[in-house]
Design a protein around this motif. Sequence first.
Motif, PDB file in Angstrom:
ATOM      1  N   MET A 192       0.973  -4.352   2.891  1.00  0.00           N
ATOM      2  CA  MET A 192      -0.452  -4.619   2.919  1.00  0.00           C
ATOM      3  C   MET A 192      -1.228  -4.917   1.843  1.00  0.00           C
ATOM      4  N   GLN A 196      -2.323   8.719   5.180  1.00  0.00           N
ATOM      5  CA  GLN A 196      -1.642   8.599   6.350  1.00  0.00           C
ATOM      6  C   GLN A 196      -0.572   9.529   6.954  1.00  0.00           C
ATOM      7  N   VAL A 219       1.327  -7.752   6.918  1.00  0.00           N
ATOM      8  CA  VAL A 219       1.014  -6.434   7.530  1.00  0.00           C
ATOM      9  C   VAL A 219      -0.578  -6.486   8.015  1.00  0.00           C
ATOM     10  N   ALA A 228      -1.135  -0.879  11.326  1.00  0.00           N
ATOM     11  CA  ALA A 228       0.068   0.204  11.266  1.00  0.00           C
ATOM     12  C   ALA A 228       0.428   0.502  12.877  1.00  0.00           C
ATOM     13  N   ALA A 277       6.166   4.421   5.277  1.00  0.00           N
ATOM     14  CA  ALA A 277       6.203   2.863   5.524  1.00  0.00           C
ATOM     15  C   ALA A 277       5.655   2.608   3.796  1.00  0.00           C
ATOM     16  N   GLY A 278       5.087   1.375   3.795  1.00  0.00           N
ATOM     17  CA  GLY A 278       4.445   0.893   2.585  1.00  0.00           C
ATOM     18  C   GLY A 278       5.500   1.036   1.480  1.00  0.00           C
ATOM     19  N   LEU A 289      -5.035  -2.521   8.365  1.00  0.00           N
ATOM     20  CA  LEU A 289      -4.433  -2.508   7.107  1.00  0.00           C
ATOM     21  C   LEU A 289      -4.903  -3.931   6.423  1.00  0.00           C
ATOM     22  N   HIS A 346       8.102   4.006  12.473  1.00  0.00           N
ATOM     23  CA  HIS A 346       7.205   3.945  11.430  1.00  0.00           C
ATOM     24  C   HIS A 346       7.965   3.374  10.195  1.00  0.00           C
ATOM     25  N   CYS A 404       8.501  -2.626   7.364  1.00  0.00           N
ATOM     26  CA  CYS A 404       8.326  -2.592   5.741  1.00  0.00           C
ATOM     27  C   CYS A 404       9.917  -2.637   5.057  1.00  0.00           C
ATOM     28  N   GLY A 436       0.850  -0.921  -0.038  1.00  0.00           N
ATOM     29  CA  GLY A 436       0.193   0.097  -0.144  1.00  0.00           C
ATOM     30  C   GLY A 436       0.886   1.147  -0.166  1.00  0.00           C
ATOM     31  N   SER A 437       0.328   2.377  -0.507  1.00  0.00           N
ATOM     32  CA  SER A 437       1.101   3.633  -0.528  1.00  0.00           C
ATOM     33  C   SER A 437       0.844   4.340   0.900  1.00  0.00           C
TER      34      SER A 437
HETATM   35  C1  HMH Z   1       0.817   1.345   3.684  1.00  0.00           C
HETATM   36  C2  HMH Z   1       1.406   0.779   4.789  1.00  0.00           C
HETATM   37  N1  HMH Z   1       2.087  -0.374   4.732  1.00  0.00           N
HETATM   38  C3  HMH Z   1       2.388  -1.031   5.940  1.00  0.00           C
HETATM   39  C4  HMH Z   1       2.411  -0.174   7.029  1.00  0.00           C
HETATM   40  C5  HMH Z   1       2.889  -0.804   8.415  1.00  0.00           C
HETATM   41  O1  HMH Z   1       3.984  -0.113   9.030  1.00  0.00           O
HETATM   42  C6  HMH Z   1       1.888   1.131   7.028  1.00  0.00           C
HETATM   43  N2  HMH Z   1       1.739   1.711   8.376  1.00  0.00           N
HETATM   44  N3  HMH Z   1       1.388   1.694   5.904  1.00  0.00           N
END
Ligand code: HMH
Length: 262
Positions: free
Chosen positions: A78, A42, A105, A108, A16-17, A114, A208, A212, A9-10
Amino acid sequence: MKKVLTVAGSDSGGGAGIQADLKTFAALRVYGTSVITALTAQNTLGVHGVHPVPAEFVARQLDAVLSDMDIEAAKTGMLVNADIIEVVARKVKDYGLKQLVVDPVMVATTGGSLLAEKAEAALKKELLPLALLITPNLPEAEVLTGRKIKTEKDMRECARILHDMGVSFVLIKGGHLEEEAEEAVDILYDGANYYRFTKPKLKINATHGSGCTLSAALTALLAQGLPVEEAVARAKEFVFQSIKGAFPVGKGVLPVNPLAML
Ligand SMILES: Cc1ncc(CO)c(N)n1
Ligand SMILES: Nc1ncnc2c1ncn2[C@@H]1O[C@H](COP(=O)(O)OP(=O)(O)OP(=O)(O)O)[C@@H](O)[C@H]1O
């Protein structure tokens, strides 16, 4: 240059991600491709919204990358829901991806779900048997095994249960073991032996994206041909330096800085 893939995920906050993964890939000198499963609104304080990508479009992104490029290793982060998990599992099989790192994942660091709860079964049934390596943190290992983890012995027991689900290598991350601990201990199990990796626990609130970054570093190092045990030692050092090299971003949990060593 080896080519790798992240399916994740973005994170609009950049910590992260997908954003953490691509920074990590670049820092470790591999060519990163990305299949995006969701947009998250986020920041360092929390997840303010999740907008999933339709599973058919995840499939289309996977086809675009995998039909054209020779991907040496891939990671998942994610995965949002069971439909996306099924698509990813099918494409991993269709294209014969052998070096798959699954970072399961679920929640968060800052809170915020997630992965749909209903998708946990699909993750276990569809994806785990295809994984070379899985990298759960303690809460994720607890959900996947249905066991409570309080000690390193519990970590080893959960690693064995996850190995029995069909994963070749299990790395359980102990970052969450004891708030006051002096060491961050991770346990690797390969079906025969346990390996213990430890680093001093840094007393800064800069985790944070740590998970990932670890799984992205593992993917890059496996793509470059390192054996799993060596890749884990190097990836853990990489995350340690990324936490140490974090700088103030936002008002909440600091993001790790995968570019710290450049
Ligand atoms: C998109 C995304 N993937 C993974 C995590 C886990 O840290 C997060 N906070 N956000
Ligand atoms: N304070 C710390 N100091 C040093 N290493 C740490 C610290 N916290 C976590 N680690 C290490 O960072 C890696 C990621 O572990 P962690 O348990 O934080 O993952 P995670 O919870 O999946 O991360 P995320 O925050 O991305 O969800 C592991 O190798 C862990 O041992």
